[in-house]
Design an enzyme around this catalytic site. Structure first.
Site, PDB file in Angstrom:
ATOM      1  N   ASP A  89       0.868  -1.164   0.000  1.00 51.94           N
ATOM      2  CA  ASP A  89       0.000   0.000   0.000  1.00 51.94           C
ATOM      3  C   ASP A  89       0.915   1.227   0.000  1.00 51.94           C
ATOM      4  O   ASP A  89       2.094   1.120   0.340  1.00 51.94           O
ATOM      5  CB  ASP A  89      -0.885  -0.033   1.252  1.00 51.94           C
ATOM      6  CG  ASP A  89      -1.840   1.141   1.317  1.00 51.94           C
ATOM      7  OD1 ASP A  89      -2.336   1.558   0.260  1.00 51.94           O
ATOM      8  OD2 ASP A  89      -2.081   1.646   2.430  1.00 51.94           O
TER       9      ASP A  89
ATOM     10  N   THR B  47       0.019   5.048   1.024  1.00 53.05           N
ATOM     11  CA  THR B  47      -0.121   5.989   2.130  1.00 53.05           C
ATOM     12  C   THR B  47      -0.054   5.257   3.466  1.00 53.05           C
ATOM     13  O   THR B  47      -0.813   4.332   3.708  1.00 53.05           O
ATOM     14  CB  THR B  47      -1.458   6.747   2.020  1.00 53.05           C
ATOM     15  OG1 THR B  47      -1.557   7.307   0.714  1.00 53.05           O
ATOM     16  CG2 THR B  47      -1.547   7.849   3.056  1.00 53.05           C
TER      17      THR B  47
ATOM     18  N   ARG C 123       0.366  15.609  -3.634  1.00 48.14           N
ATOM     19  CA  ARG C 123      -1.064  15.314  -3.727  1.00 48.14           C
ATOM     20  C   ARG C 123      -1.781  16.648  -3.916  1.00 48.14           C
ATOM     21  O   ARG C 123      -1.628  17.563  -3.102  1.00 48.14           O
ATOM     22  CB  ARG C 123      -1.558  14.618  -2.458  1.00 48.14           C
ATOM     23  CG  ARG C 123      -3.018  14.226  -2.562  1.00 48.14           C
ATOM     24  CD  ARG C 123      -3.400  13.276  -1.479  1.00 48.14           C
ATOM     25  NE  ARG C 123      -4.803  12.925  -1.568  1.00 48.14           N
ATOM     26  CZ  ARG C 123      -5.423  12.101  -0.728  1.00 48.14           C
ATOM     27  NH1 ARG C 123      -4.759  11.548   0.245  1.00 48.14           N
ATOM     28  NH2 ARG C 123      -6.709  11.834  -0.867  1.00 48.14           N
TER      29      ARG C 123
END
Length: 1117
Positions: free
Chosen positions: A404, A406, A585
């Site tokens: 994964d 984050t 982001r």
């Protein structure tokens, strides 16, 4: 011949089952009864171990509709499988998950089995039955000591196993017990109190003001709730749940639990607070109960996990069958030899059965478990906790790990890097401080301060980390109404946000115009963030103003599509790409002033589609998600160890690619090909576009990757595929033949939903990868469970299904786990080989002694079995893991050429030297048939006088052959233990395993001393006879020669064994067994793979539903 009728249930789903119907057959039952009596219950035991045989052996096949028994052994009306009840449906002539009439109790009942039931199940294991048989046999031979040792080991093993199983059941029971049974308010004729177990779908329940733990899945129809969903998602971030829309396009759609997740309260989640209109209740409609709920399905998957099929365990049973075959030969040999020598029948039975217990070692399960237990202890010391010890061995074979992003590869929190406002259709320069005075009253900062789902719990702000960072960057203050304030007003009191007083210059504070224009903003309506819509919005009113405003934030592309085009800067795409390529982001903001006609009540009933349109683009918020310090180093270690790595994230595609480059998952010289798949729409077929993120005009047709050699594959790889969750879904549905090809080179998978992560793991397993999954517990539960080895970086309850949990929230645990897995796997091989050789060496000794109607003595057996075998077997497992990951992986199969060759050469070596010693002793000048009066030593000693007065030995234990084979075989056990106790490159060298080293030195010294300098008391205890000193010296030479040959053969096999076997069996050009390597070989010769830039492949369905691809727009830019 009648064909058996098969019924398929849950076709295409995870729980797909094939069901055959059976009816009891009287004559078969009688035959089984007779067989059970004749076999002393063994037939019944066999049918217990093989339930399918039990059904077929007692029933005849019939249709499922007429069946009285299924292979699941249940009645025809319904059966329960994995806590899910299936009923017969007459209309479709099949069983189905029945939910229309009978729901049963709303309870996730984890039944903790009684200790007696667990004990019976454990004791009926084939190994324990064999141990029981061995103990009974040894007791008849008065061999009580070793029998007692085996009984003690078995009792400890059974007790430990029962304690572990019981503890896991109790833990799971306690985990679900909190919301299993509680009182709830149900709206029927009136609001009445009822037990939660009585709830059924359709009931309307009232959510109390102080919250509750949800006993079922229910959809909100009135009011708002703040919920902690950490039980299911792993994130302890409060989530706002709103009621189902009552008007608009969304209200017209049928309820779907996935689509309407933001309106659904899931079982097991905790409602922290409720918000409501004065005098009105927060209500929800029950939609799922019991094991059908989201929590129930999680518990069900923990109770009934997918079986782990590891080659080592399959091969171990095959190897044991081979030993059983060898035992069969010895069994027949013993019977024939004994009959020829007219041995009494009782002795024949005992000795022939004894050869079986010698060949198949009863201590094998305990010895095999020791290595895993030691590895589990070492993992615990480095902060990795394991609830499925058998999977430790699997970790040693991992060749692919999914991560994964984050919270796993990157830091959990986000930092605000800066903001870039848009004014008059163009971007202003980036600004780092959003709280400065000149911006405090701007629409941009108001949007940052109001467009979020934050709430106050116990006086502290809680919510999404991104929202928290964004709000704190403004410096504004959030105030929520109290219950008293809410009760005084007809409509719900809004949450208010306002800037601090010091945010305005003093001159403005004294200005009466400023005082009239308040900066207090009331949040009137909130549309929560939806991953499907990729946005959230709020409707607010500034205190003192008559009109309302709408603010929107979300994915930049989505927000821009909802804005008036003239407000979106022309450089929007280039600016966005600049930030995302750097790994930032990016979130876009937008604003719209609503018409004055929209009243407070009207806004509450409006659909979000009417509000989220014709917005004005405000600008971009740039958030920085830093890569953890350990990430790049760990990924480098894995790459050097030839372990492939993937990123599976819910984040933006370009951000994910940037992070993959920054952490080294994609190296600087490697290309990334974005696979963009579009579903069919408006008579247009599904299509795929291939885009290159670097040098788009260059093709990779000329790249030739050496795919047949697994060790070089990753070094030669020069391109990676990246795709989003939508593309993955389209390709899976419309281009299934491309799925495995893409999986072979896919490295970045973005915007992946939790179930898609699980599907990806299954696809990778489908091409024979041994898959590891590492996540922080957020949305990774399914993939963590499905992977061969799942490791969670979160210690929340969501990780209860993960086999491994790390207390250190970094991926540095992954190399540690793989290293320990490799060490445990090699230990398993070492112990298995040693125990097999121990059995064969003892089998050879006993078989040779049987030829002269002799045997090993009870205390000789005891010394070998306990003093040598048990001590060595348990200490040779203590080697710690090697300090670094190496390129090679340990073998996964016991039935492999080099390993079998190693075992066979050691067996032949031991056989040769035992036969040599056995024959040589009979050729000695002093040799004679030993009697108590024999005096081969030619010395007067206490032992001689003992021999003179000793009565004759009816078992013929004391003789020269017995003494010779006892000495030689004792050294052989130690030799093969050292030969098989491998160190580098997977374990630390054996000389660093001090208990093993000291045990070997001690045993070598003891045996050498009693052989060269006999001690009468020990000789008498071990039933050893006196032999001349010259013969003792000869035995030392034989033992040394045996050790030298064993070591030389093992070293030679290690260096040249695989290549020699390949040459011998002409296997040099044999195609690889692994499907991913086989697929890579095919693609190596495909000139059109990977596809060229901007090539679009369309799925064309012809009359015979044959799928073909054709390229369009080659090299178009």
């Amino acid at each position: 011949m009648k064909t058996r009728e098969v019924t398929i249930i849950n076709q295409g789903l995870e729980d797909e089952m094939e069901v055959w119907g059976y009816q009891p057959c009287l004559w078969k039952l009688i035959l089984v009864g007779v067989g059970t009596v004749c076999s002393g219950g063994l037939l019944l035991l066999l049918l217990y171990w093989l339930p399918e045989w039990g059904v077929k052996g007692t029933c005849t096949s019939t249709s499922p509709r007429d069946a009285h028994t299924l292979l699941l052994r249940t009645t025809i009306h319904y059966f329960t499988h994995h806590n899910t009840r299936y009923f017969w449906n007459e209309a479709i002539q099949n069983f189905e998950f029945y939910k229309a009439m009978f729901f049963g109790e709303n309870e996730i009942a984890v039944r903790v089995p009684s200790l007696f039931k667990l004990l019976v199940k454990e004791v009926l294991n084939p190994f324990y039955i064999f141990q029981l048989f061995s103990v009974i046999l040894w007791s008849t031979e008065e061999y009580y000591y070793y029998a007692t040792a085996i009984v003690i080991m078995s009792v400890i093993s059974i007790a430990t196993s029962l304690y572990t199983i019981k503890k896991q059941y109790v833990m799971l029971h306690d985990m679900v017990a909190a919301h299993s049974v509680l009182r709830v308010s149900v709206c029927r004729d009136n609001i009445e109190q009822a037990m939660s177990t009585e709830l059924v779908p359709g009931d309307v329940i009232v959510i109390p003001n102080n919250g509750m733990i949800m006993p079922c899945d229910a959809v909100l129809v009135q009011g708002t709730c703040i919920v902690n969903e950490s039980m299911l998602t792993g994130e302890s971030v409060p989530v706002t749940k709103t009621s189902l829309p009552s008007s608009g396009e969304e209200a017209a759609r049928s309820y779907d639990i996935e689509e309407h997740k933001r309106h659904t309260l899931f079982c097991g989640t905790q409602v922290i607070q409720t918000r409501f209109y004065a005098g009105e209740l927060v209500k929800a409609v029950v939609v799922r109960t019991g094991f059908s709920t989201e929590k129930g399905q999680l518990v069900r998957s923990i109770l009934h996990p997918k079986p782990t099929d590891f080659k080592l365990y399959r091969d171990a049973y095959l190897f044991l069958l081979c030993l059983v075959g060898v035992a069969g030969i010895g069994f027949i040999y013993t019977i024939v030899l004994s009959i020829m020598n007219k041995v009494p029948a009782k002795t024949i039975i005992v000795e022939s059965l004894d050869i079986i217990t010698i060949t198949v070692p009863p201590a094998l399960p305990a010895a095999m478990t020791a290595g895993i237990v030691y590895a589990q202890r070492r993992l615990k010391r480095v902060g990795i906790f394991c609830i499925s010890p058998q999977r430790i061995n699997m970790c040693g074979q991992l060749n692919l790990v999914c991560f994964d992003k984050t919270g796993t590869l990157t830091e959990d929190g986000l930092d605000l890097w800066g903001v870039q406002r848009a004014e008059d259709g163009s971007f202003s320069p980036p600004e780092s401080n959003a709280a400065k005075e000149s911006m405090v009253n701007s629409a941009f900062v108001v949007c940052m301060a109001s467009c979020h789902s934050l709430t106050k719990i116990d006086g502290e702000l809680s919510g999404d980390p991104l929202d928290l960072k964004m709000f704190s960057a403004t410096g504004w203050i959030l105030e929520e109404p109290t219950e008293e304030e809410t009760a005084l007003h007809n409509p719900i009191m809004p949450t208010v946000v306002r800037p601090p007083k010091h945010a305005f210059p003093e001159a403005n504070q004294n200005n009466p115009l400023t005082e009239d224009m308040s900066c207090e903003i009331g949040i009137v309506r909130q549309f929560p963030f939806s991953s499907a819509l990729q946005r959230m919005s709020v409707v607010v009113r500034r205190l003192g103003q008559k009109h309302m405003d709408a603010y929107l934030k979300g994915a930049p592309e989505m927000v821009a599509s909802l804005c008036k085009q003239h407000t979106v800067p022309q450089s929007f795409t280039e600016t966005l790409e600049t930030y995302t390529k750097q790994g930032f982001r990016v979130i876009a903001l937008a604003h719209r002033q609503l018409e004055a006609k929209f009243s407070w009540h009207k806004v509450q009933s409006l659909s979000r589609d009417l509000i989220e349109t014709n917005m004005e683009f405000l600008g971009l918020i740039i958030m920085q998600n830093k890569i953890k310090e350990e990430t790049a180093g760990v990924l480098c270690q894995l790459r050097q160890a030839n372990i492939r790595t993937l990123m599976v994230t819910g984040d933006n595609m370009l951000t994910a690619i940037s992070v993959a480059r920054d952490c080294g998952m994609v190296r600087s010289h490697e290309k990334v090909i974005i696979v963009d798949a579009v579903p069919p729409k408006d008579l247009q077929p599904a299509s795929i576009t291939w885009r290159y993120t670097e040098n788009p005009s260059q093709t990779v047709n000329q790249v030739r990757v050496k795919l047949y050699d697994e060790q070089d594959a990753q070094q030669e790889q020069s391109y990676h595929f990246a795709m989003c969750g939508r593309s993955f879904a389209v390709i899976t549905e419309h281009f299934p033949q491309l799925v495995q090809k893409l999986a072979l080179r896919a490295t970045v998978l973005a915007r992946m939903a939790p179930d898609q992560k699980t599907q990806l793991v299954e696809v990778l397993q489908g091409i024979d990868y041994i898959v590891g999954m590492c996540g922080d517990g957020a949305n990774d539960c399914g993939a963590l469970k499905r992977a061969h080895s799942g490791i969670s970086l979160s210690e929340l309850e969501a990780s209860v299904a993960s086999p491994f949990t790390s207390s250190t929230p970094t991926i540095s645990c992954v190399p540690n786990l793989i290293r320990e897995g490799r060490a445990a796997l090699i230990t398993s091989f070492c112990v298995f080989k040693f125990m097999a050789l121990y059995s064969i060496i003892q089998y050879l000794s006993v078989t040779l002694l049987y030829s002269i109607l002799s045997n090993l003595g009870d205390f000789q057996f005891l010394f070998i079995d306990i003093a040598i075998i048990l001590i060595i077997a348990f200490t040779m497992s203590l080697n710690p893991a090697w300090k670094e990951l190496v390129l090679r992986r340990p073998p996964s199969s016991l039935i492999s050429g080099p390993l079998l060759f190693s075992v066979l050469t050691q067996i032949l070596t031991c056989l040769t030297f035992q036969v040599l010693a056995f024959l040589l002793v009979q050729q000695q000048s002093w040799y004679e048939t030993w009697t108590p009066q024999s005096d081969a030593c030619n010395v007067s000693s206490p032992s001689d006088s003992l021999n003179v007065t000793s009565p004759p030995d009816p078992k013929n234990i004391q003789n020269y052959e017995n003494t010779t084979l006892f000495y030689v075989s004792s050294f052989q056990y130690l030799v093969v233990a050292i030969v098989f106790s491998k160190g580098k490159p997977f374990r630390q060298p054996s000389y660093k395993n001090y208990p093993f080293l000291l045990s070997c030195i001690g045993l070598y010294t003891f045996i050498l001393v009693i052989m060269l300098y006999p001690v009468p008391a020990i000789d008498s205890f071990l039933e050893i006879v006196c032999v001349p000193h010259d013969w003792r010296t000869t035995l030392v030479i034989i033992v040394v020669a045996n050790a030298a040959v064993s070591f030389a053969l093992e070293v030679a096999i290690g260096h040249w064994g695989p290549s020699c076997l390949s040459w011998l069996f002409c296997r040099r050009n044999k195609r690889p067994k692994m499907r991913y390597m086989h697929l890579a070989l095919e693609l190596k010769d495909d000139a059109d793979w990977p596809p060229r830039p901007s090539t679009v492949a369309k799925r064309v369905v012809s009359s015979n539903d044959f799928c073909q691809f054709f390229p369009t727009g080659l090299f178009s830019k």
